[in-house]
Design an enzyme around this catalytic site. Structure first.
Site, PDB file in Angstrom:
ATOM      1  N   GLU A   1      -4.876   1.574   3.196  1.00 51.40           N
ATOM      2  CA  GLU A   1      -4.781   0.377   4.042  1.00 51.40           C
ATOM      3  C   GLU A   1      -4.863   0.745   5.512  1.00 51.40           C
ATOM      4  O   GLU A   1      -5.476   0.038   6.303  1.00 51.40           O
ATOM      5  CB  GLU A   1      -3.463  -0.364   3.763  1.00 51.40           C
ATOM      6  CG  GLU A   1      -3.367  -1.754   4.398  1.00 51.40           C
ATOM      7  CD  GLU A   1      -2.877  -1.780   5.834  1.00 51.40           C
ATOM      8  OE1 GLU A   1      -3.055  -2.803   6.503  1.00 51.40           O
ATOM      9  OE2 GLU A   1      -2.318  -0.761   6.315  1.00 51.40           O
TER      10      GLU A   1
ATOM     11  N   ASP B   1       6.700   0.673   6.647  1.00 49.54           N
ATOM     12  CA  ASP B   1       5.278   0.319   6.484  1.00 49.54           C
ATOM     13  C   ASP B   1       4.631   1.284   5.511  1.00 49.54           C
ATOM     14  O   ASP B   1       4.111   2.297   5.939  1.00 49.54           O
ATOM     15  CB  ASP B   1       4.601   0.354   7.857  1.00 49.54           C
ATOM     16  CG  ASP B   1       3.140  -0.088   7.813  1.00 49.54           C
ATOM     17  OD1 ASP B   1       2.677  -0.543   6.758  1.00 49.54           O
ATOM     18  OD2 ASP B   1       2.462   0.030   8.849  1.00 49.54           O
TER      19      ASP B   1
ATOM     20  N   HIS C   1       0.838  -1.207   0.000  1.00 48.71           N
ATOM     21  CA  HIS C   1       0.000   0.000   0.000  1.00 48.71           C
ATOM     22  C   HIS C   1       0.863   1.243   0.000  1.00 48.71           C
ATOM     23  O   HIS C   1       1.970   1.259   0.558  1.00 48.71           O
ATOM     24  CB  HIS C   1      -0.982   0.014   1.178  1.00 48.71           C
ATOM     25  CG  HIS C   1      -0.348  -0.033   2.531  1.00 48.71           C
ATOM     26  ND1 HIS C   1       0.053   1.093   3.207  1.00 48.71           N
ATOM     27  CD2 HIS C   1      -0.040  -1.073   3.350  1.00 48.71           C
ATOM     28  CE1 HIS C   1       0.557   0.759   4.391  1.00 48.71           C
ATOM     29  NE2 HIS C   1       0.529  -0.553   4.502  1.00 48.71           N
TER      30      HIS C   1
ATOM     31  N   ASP D   1      -0.190   4.375   1.099  1.00 49.82           N
ATOM     32  CA  ASP D   1      -0.488   5.316   2.183  1.00 49.82           C
ATOM     33  C   ASP D   1       0.348   5.003   3.421  1.00 49.82           C
ATOM     34  O   ASP D   1       0.861   3.898   3.580  1.00 49.82           O
ATOM     35  CB  ASP D   1      -1.980   5.245   2.547  1.00 49.82           C
ATOM     36  CG  ASP D   1      -2.411   3.840   2.948  1.00 49.82           C
ATOM     37  OD1 ASP D   1      -2.295   2.927   2.109  1.00 49.82           O
ATOM     38  OD2 ASP D   1      -2.843   3.640   4.103  1.00 49.82           O
TER      39      ASP D   1
ATOM     40  N   HIS E   1       4.940   3.034  12.659  1.00 51.45           N
ATOM     41  CA  HIS E   1       3.842   3.861  13.182  1.00 51.45           C
ATOM     42  C   HIS E   1       4.284   4.866  14.240  1.00 51.45           C
ATOM     43  O   HIS E   1       3.505   5.713  14.636  1.00 51.45           O
ATOM     44  CB  HIS E   1       2.674   3.024  13.738  1.00 51.45           C
ATOM     45  CG  HIS E   1       1.854   2.366  12.672  1.00 51.45           C
ATOM     46  ND1 HIS E   1       0.512   2.131  12.800  1.00 51.45           N
ATOM     47  CD2 HIS E   1       2.197   1.900  11.457  1.00 51.45           C
ATOM     48  CE1 HIS E   1       0.064   1.532  11.707  1.00 51.45           C
ATOM     49  NE2 HIS E   1       1.074   1.378  10.885  1.00 51.45           N
TER      50      HIS E   1
ATOM     51  N   ASP F   1       1.177 -10.323   0.716  1.00 48.45           N
ATOM     52  CA  ASP F   1       1.008  -8.924   1.115  1.00 48.45           C
ATOM     53  C   ASP F   1       2.008  -8.622   2.233  1.00 48.45           C
ATOM     54  O   ASP F   1       2.730  -9.505   2.694  1.00 48.45           O
ATOM     55  CB  ASP F   1      -0.446  -8.703   1.583  1.00 48.45           C
ATOM     56  CG  ASP F   1      -0.843  -7.219   1.681  1.00 48.45           C
ATOM     57  OD1 ASP F   1      -0.037  -6.347   1.300  1.00 48.45           O
ATOM     58  OD2 ASP F   1      -1.966  -6.942   2.145  1.00 48.45           O
TER      59      ASP F   1
END
Ligand code: NAG
Length: 578
Positions: free
Chosen positions: A237, A202, A169, A171, A548, A266
């Site tokens: 995502e 990520d 992904h 984003d 994150h 994934d």
């Protein structure tokens, strides 16, 4: 990947975690188990599994290391692209270009929030991809799905072969408090070893790695695809994938049909984890389900100078207090891929004997399962892989200091473990709702069923906040594809990337099924294949990489592994031998 997907890796490197975060470590927990055993907290029979339902154990002795039927070690799969892998991993000129391209991807702010509606920044990312990977754009059929979703399709010449699909992904989550960052989150700076910036781990590393692999294959003249290849990139995502992956899933199902894809890989944990005294590849082969419930209490209200003993806020507080103090029970059913994890770790790893014995017997022996479940109780790594979680995430109510609250509501998030389902959650909600309804003499409706009619004191209604999701159908570890995929991982790390780590033979490379506590975009791809894997090349500790959090990074080594692994993977499955 949501934060909780990552959290379980934090115990992977007990030393660093212990030093840096002071959390409970695997080593400490192992000690705890021993201590608990010593003081007899566990059932005494755990050291001598003699349960009647134990199978495959006729001599009463414990399993020996050679008794490895529970978790077969994958056979290595010959590496087709040895030269290219070594070139990608070591060539300095090539690395220079790779570094520049990846750094640029980190300079594009593809941050999204839960309530993002304007995704136009994604266009800049598209422009970057088109400029950086011209051969992919020239060779593939490129589809823009729901404006910013991207699907690259390299059609295969043999229509009997189902295409392989690789997902990532574009984003990222927001940066949080900018003052927590030591450098700009969007500088894309490379310090000679690591790339710094939001999305580095990520999961732009994976997305750009896939593009690099495809670009280089084409540049090397390897574009005679026999089996089709699909690269699919969502753009929300981190907000559940309803804009990106959901539409991509529908598009692919419409174009190719249901169950038309050979396998999907994934994002997920890195393929090479230094963990519990061995190296692990924990392949996420299932995902928990979820359900969000709204609890609403309505009372007549009125002036607060003449209150009843309990307002709707007091009533809902009682419910929430009881609910939190009644956690879901731990459960380990054979369907939970964690069963396979324990079997593999028990057979091939260096677990303490009581835990290893429990792992070997857990599938058939309730007492063995109990050992694992007790062990999981205080273990952050395991706790929510073996039980349904609950979190009161929203509360609303009250509007004025001198008027009684009328309608008050709360939202509870649940991540449902294998062995539980939405009914498990409903019955707990009904149980605590009943307590409150009786105590305050109010009505109760649970999931549209009136258990107690509304009274003049008020009413409580518990309903779905949003649509629930079942636990994912686990990917089989018995399929041919599982064997091929895990065999490729084994050859790649043992023979190509880290042969020196295996010279002494002191640590094993253990490839296991597993689950994580959160979900990826793959929930939108269930109709496409039964072979869904969530794992990605790399060897860093994703917790240290601050996924994150502030100061996220990824190392060049991991990025080069992404490129070289997928170069070989695509070639292996899709490129015809000349
Ligand atoms: C998967 O297939 C089912 C049954 O045809 C359909 O109802 C559902 O919408 C599909 N799911 C997705 C994500 O497309």
């Amino acid at each position: 990947m949501s934060f909780h997907d990552i959290k379980y890796i934090e115990l992977g490197d007990s030393k660093t975690v212990e030093e840096k975060r002071g959390v409970f470590t695997v080593k400490k927990l192992v000690l705890l188990v021993f201590a608990a055993l010593a003081v007899g907290l566990f059932h005494p029979s755990i050291n001598c599994f003699t349960g009647v339902d134990t199978v495959a154990k006729t001599d009463g002795s414990s399993f020996s290391a050679s008794d490895s039927a529970l978790c077969p070690i994958p056979s290595k799969v010959p590496i087709k692209e040895h030269d290219a892998i070594q070139y990608i991993l070591t060539d300095n000129e090539y690395k220079k270009d790779v570094i520049e391209r990846f750094s640029k991807s980190l300079q594009i702010e593809t941050v999204i929030y839960d309530d993002t509606t304007d995704y136009s920044e994604m266009q800049k990312f598209h422009d970057y991809l088109e400029e950086s990977f011209p051969l992919v754009y020239k060779t593939a059929d490129v589809y823009k799905i729901n404006t910013y979703g991207l699907v690259f399709h390299f059609p295969g010449s043999n229509e009997d072969l189902k295409p392989i699909m690789l997902a990532a992904h574009m984003d990222t989550v927001p940066i949080g408090d900018p003052s927590d960052w030591k450098e700009s989150p969007f500088s894309g700076r490379f310090d000679g070893d690591k790339f710094h910036g939001r999305g580095a781990s990520d999961c732009k590393n994976l997305l750009v790695g896939l593009m690099e692999a495809a670009e280089k294959l084409i540049a090397d003249g390897k574009s005679n695809f026999e089996r089709g290849v699909i690269l699919a990139f969502g753009y929300d995502e981190e907000a559940s994938g309803w804009q990106g992956a959901h539409h991509i899933g529908e598009f692919i199902e419409k174009k190719f049909g249901a169950n038309s894809i050979e396998a999907i890989v994934d994002e997920g944990p890195v393929m090479f984890l230094d963990f519990m005294g061995d190296y692990y590849s924990m392949i996420i082969s299932g995902e928990k389900g979820y359900s969000d419930l709204t609890v609403e209490v309505d009372t007549p209200g009125g002036h607060s100078s003449l209150p009843k003993d309990h307002t709707s806020i007091g009533m809902i507080s009682k419910f929430i207090y009881d609910y939190e103090n009644d956690p879901f029970e731990a459960i380990l059913v054979p369907e939970n891929p964690m069963m396979g994890f324990f079997e593999c770790a028990a057979e091939q790893g260096h677990l303490p004997k009581p835990l290893a014995d429990a792992g070997k017997n857990a599938r058939f022996d309730e007492k063995a399962r109990d050992v694992i479940l007790s062990y999981s109780h205080d273990n952050t790594f395991l706790k929510y892989l073996l039980r349904t979680s609950q979190a009161i995430d929203i509360i609303n109510g009250g509007d004025k200091a001198n008027s009684l609250p009328r309608s008050v509501s709360a939202v509870i998030n649940h991540r449902i473990v294998y062995g539980n389902d939405v009914d498990t959650v409903w019955s707990k909600a009904a149980k605590h709702g009943t307590t409150v309804a009786k105590k305050y003499n109010i009505g109760l409706t649970v999931n549209d069923e009136v258990l107690f009619p509304e009274t003049e004191n008020g009413n409580m209604v518990i309903s779905y906040f949003g649509p629930p999701l079942k636990t994912a159908k686990p990917t089989s570890t018995k399929s041919e594809f599982w064997g091929e995929f895990t065999g490729l991982i084994k050859s790649f790390y043992e023979d190509e990337v880290y042969p020196e780590k295996f010279e002494t033979g002191s640590k094993n490379f253990i490839i296991t099924p597993s689950i994580m506590t959160g979900n990826t975009d793959t929930r939108h791809y269930w109709n496409l294949t039964d072979n869904i894997f969530r794992v990605q090349p790399g060897s860093l500790n994703m917790f240290e990489a601050n996924v994150h959090g502030p100061n996220e990074w990824v190392d060049l080594e991991t990025h080069l592994q992404s490129i070289s692994f997928y170069y070989n993977y695509i070639s292996h499955f899709s490129i015809k031998e000349e």
